[in-house]
Design a protein around this motif. Structure first.
Motif, PDB file in Angstrom:
ATOM      1  N   MET A   1       0.807  -1.211  -0.253  1.00  0.00           N
ATOM      2  CA  MET A   1      -0.012  -0.066   0.071  1.00  0.00           C
ATOM      3  C   MET A   1       0.824   1.124   0.126  1.00  0.00           C
ATOM      4  O   MET A   1       1.956   1.225   0.576  1.00  0.00           O
ATOM      5  CB  MET A   1      -0.841   0.135   1.154  1.00  0.00           C
ATOM      6  N   ALA A   2       0.450   2.337  -0.761  1.00  0.00           N
ATOM      7  CA  ALA A   2       0.991   3.306  -0.670  1.00  0.00           C
ATOM      8  C   ALA A   2       0.744   4.394   0.570  1.00  0.00           C
ATOM      9  O   ALA A   2      -0.373   4.254   1.014  1.00  0.00           O
ATOM     10  CB  ALA A   2       0.566   4.326  -1.947  1.00  0.00           C
ATOM     11  N   GLN A   3       1.823   4.746   1.210  1.00  0.00           N
ATOM     12  CA  GLN A   3       1.436   5.514   2.514  1.00  0.00           C
ATOM     13  C   GLN A   3       1.748   6.989   2.099  1.00  0.00           C
ATOM     14  O   GLN A   3       2.922   7.429   1.375  1.00  0.00           O
ATOM     15  CB  GLN A   3       2.691   5.213   3.571  1.00  0.00           C
ATOM     16  N   THR A   4       0.986   7.775   2.445  1.00  0.00           N
ATOM     17  CA  THR A   4       0.968   9.213   2.177  1.00  0.00           C
ATOM     18  C   THR A   4       1.465   9.823   3.445  1.00  0.00           C
ATOM     19  O   THR A   4       0.768   9.409   4.635  1.00  0.00           O
ATOM     20  CB  THR A   4      -0.323   9.942   1.784  1.00  0.00           C
ATOM     21  N   VAL A   5       2.200  10.798   3.663  1.00  0.00           N
ATOM     22  CA  VAL A   5       2.740  11.272   4.701  1.00  0.00           C
ATOM     23  C   VAL A   5       2.343  13.078   4.917  1.00  0.00           C
ATOM     24  O   VAL A   5       2.527  13.554   3.822  1.00  0.00           O
ATOM     25  CB  VAL A   5       4.381  11.473   4.909  1.00  0.00           C
TER      26      VAL A   5
ATOM     27  N   SER B   1       2.266  16.138   7.011  1.00  0.00           N
ATOM     28  CA  SER B   1       2.995  16.681   7.863  1.00  0.00           C
ATOM     29  C   SER B   1       2.284  17.912   8.503  1.00  0.00           C
ATOM     30  O   SER B   1       1.355  18.445   7.914  1.00  0.00           O
ATOM     31  CB  SER B   1       4.588  17.252   7.383  1.00  0.00           C
TER      32      SER B   1
END
Length: 54
Positions: free
Chosen positions: A1-5, A7
């Protein structure tokens, strides 16, 4: 899965761009007023709609 950060700095910069820009703030206020009017009318009709019926 793609992880979006996401901030805190990205959120702060987005908030700053939406609130402190005059043109965007005017559009956002129109949207907020329209959403408030829509929500208020739903609450009004759910509460007192039977009394308004003809």
């Amino acid at each position: 899965m793609a992880q979006t950060v996401i901030s805190v700095e990205k959120i702060k910069s987005f908030w700053h761009s939406q609130v402190h820009d005059e043109e965007k703030w005017a559009v956002n206020m129109k949207l907020l007023r329209a959403a408030g009017l829509f929500g208020g009318s739903i609450i009004l009709m759910r509460s007192f709609g039977d009394m308004m019926a003809i």
